[in-house]
Structure formats: C-alpha cells, structure tokens
Design a protein around this motif. Structure first.
Motif, mmCIF file in Angstrom:
data_model
loop_
_atom_site.group_PDB
_atom_site.id
_atom_site.type_symbol
_atom_site.label_atom_id
_atom_site.label_comp_id
_atom_site.label_asym_id
_atom_site.label_seq_id
_atom_site.Cartn_x
_atom_site.Cartn_y
_atom_site.Cartn_z
ATOM 1 N N ALA A 2 5.076 -7.793 2.990
ATOM 2 C CA ALA A 2 6.227 -7.969 1.977
ATOM 3 C C ALA A 2 6.304 -9.509 2.056
ATOM 4 O O ALA A 2 6.691 -10.091 2.906
ATOM 5 N N LYS A 3 6.907 -10.188 0.779
ATOM 6 C CA LYS A 3 7.211 -11.635 0.733
ATOM 7 C C LYS A 3 8.410 -11.951 1.582
ATOM 8 O O LYS A 3 8.464 -12.860 2.333
ATOM 9 N N SER A 4 9.385 -11.024 1.617
ATOM 10 C CA SER A 4 10.745 -11.153 2.394
ATOM 11 C C SER A 4 10.271 -11.206 3.791
ATOM 12 O O SER A 4 11.002 -11.863 4.580
ATOM 13 N N ASP A 5 9.508 -10.195 4.290
ATOM 14 C CA ASP A 5 9.043 -10.316 5.836
ATOM 15 C C ASP A 5 8.410 -11.828 5.966
ATOM 16 O O ASP A 5 8.409 -12.144 7.282
ATOM 17 N N THR A 6 7.508 -12.055 4.998
ATOM 18 C CA THR A 6 6.754 -13.351 5.488
ATOM 19 C C THR A 6 7.709 -14.645 5.396
ATOM 20 O O THR A 6 7.736 -15.158 6.331
ATOM 21 N N VAL A 7 8.734 -14.584 4.515
ATOM 22 C CA VAL A 7 9.646 -15.548 4.547
ATOM 23 C C VAL A 7 10.594 -15.589 5.877
ATOM 24 O O VAL A 7 10.669 -16.400 6.637
ATOM 25 N N LYS A 8 10.769 -14.362 6.391
ATOM 26 C CA LYS A 8 11.588 -14.399 7.844
ATOM 27 C C LYS A 8 10.867 -14.774 8.808
ATOM 28 O O LYS A 8 11.151 -15.548 9.771
ATOM 29 N N LYS A 9 9.338 -14.475 8.831
ATOM 30 C CA LYS A 9 8.488 -15.010 9.684
ATOM 31 C C LYS A 9 8.246 -16.449 9.862
ATOM 32 O O LYS A 9 8.304 -17.060 10.930
#
Length: 153
Positions: A2-9
């Motif tokens: 998910a985009k939010s997971d990618t942002v966090k990474k």
C-alpha cells in the motif's frame, strides 16, 4: 504494498541515512550551540533578503513576542540584524548578516560533503535513479509551495 506502507518505508530509510551521515561527521551541527527554534528562525530569515517580524512570527507558528526573543538572541550572536522599513518606520525587518549566511552555508555544505562520497560509490545507473527520485521530490515540494501560496493569498 500500500502507498502508506511505502511512505513509511521511505521515511524509515531516510532516517537511517541521516543516522549514517551523523555518525560520519556531525561536527558542524554539534558545534552549532543554538536552540532548534533559533536555527529555524535563522533558516527562515536567511531565505529572503529581509523579512518582516510579523511574517517571521507567522512562519514560526508562534507569537510576535516569541519571535522577538529569538531574533534578540540571533542579533546578540551577530547572525541577524534589524532594520526599519523605509516606507513605514513602524515595520521592523530582519535579515541575515554575512556571518549568519556563512553559518547556513557551512551547515548545508557539511551535509553535501557527506553525500558526495556516498554518491560516488553508486553505479551510473543507480546514481541516475537517485537523481530522478530527487527531481520528483523537488517537483512535489515546488507544487506544495505554490499550493500553500495560493491558499494564503
């Protein structure tokens, strides 16, 4: 992913990179001897030829009196100076002195000097990937700045 997971990474990786840079050479930043609000004020002041005190207070997100205290400390250190607006002497302007601009340049250069050896280690292909990613980030920052300016105006 998910985009939010990618942002966090991406943010975690950015934090990790900052950690490595700090371990390599944090000298200029550790020698700074000023509070974070003072540094923030100096950065905002040095972005412009001169800034009105009221505008500085607004950008800092605090009161006029808090901005005045921060500027007082920076004036004492010779990093900024106050001036009167030529058209309206009631308006106080603040600008960075040569020493203030030099300090900001030293801090920026210290980060740049830490990045260069890391970038030199990359393959041409990876370096181009980093360049493209930074172009995209700069474009997003410019778009946000324009959007913020429209909302203010």
């Amino acid at each position: 992913m998910a985009k939010s997971d990618t942002v966090k990474k991406v943010l975690r990786l950015q934090d990790e990179l900052i950690h490595y840079r700090a371990v390599l050479d944090a000298g200029p930043w550790l020698d700074l001897n000023m509070s974070t609000p003072q540094l923030k004020a100096l950065l905002l002041i040095s972005e412009e030829d001169a800034i009105r005190m009221r505008e500085l207070a607004r950008k800092l997100g605090g009161s006029f009196s808090n901005a005045t205290v921060l500027v007082d400390r920076l004036v004492e250190r010779g990093l900024v100076e106050r001036m009167m607006e030529p058209q309206d002497r009631r308006v106080v302007l603040v600008r960075a002195t040569e020493d203030g601009r030099l300090l900001i340049e030293q801090l920026v250069t210290s980060w740049r000097s830490l990045s260069e050896p890391l970038l030199e280690r990359l393959s041409t292909e990876d370096l181009e990937t980093v360049r493209k990613a930074l172009d995209i980030l700069v474009g997003a920052a410019q778009a946000r700045e324009k959007e913020d300016a429209r909302q203010e105006g």
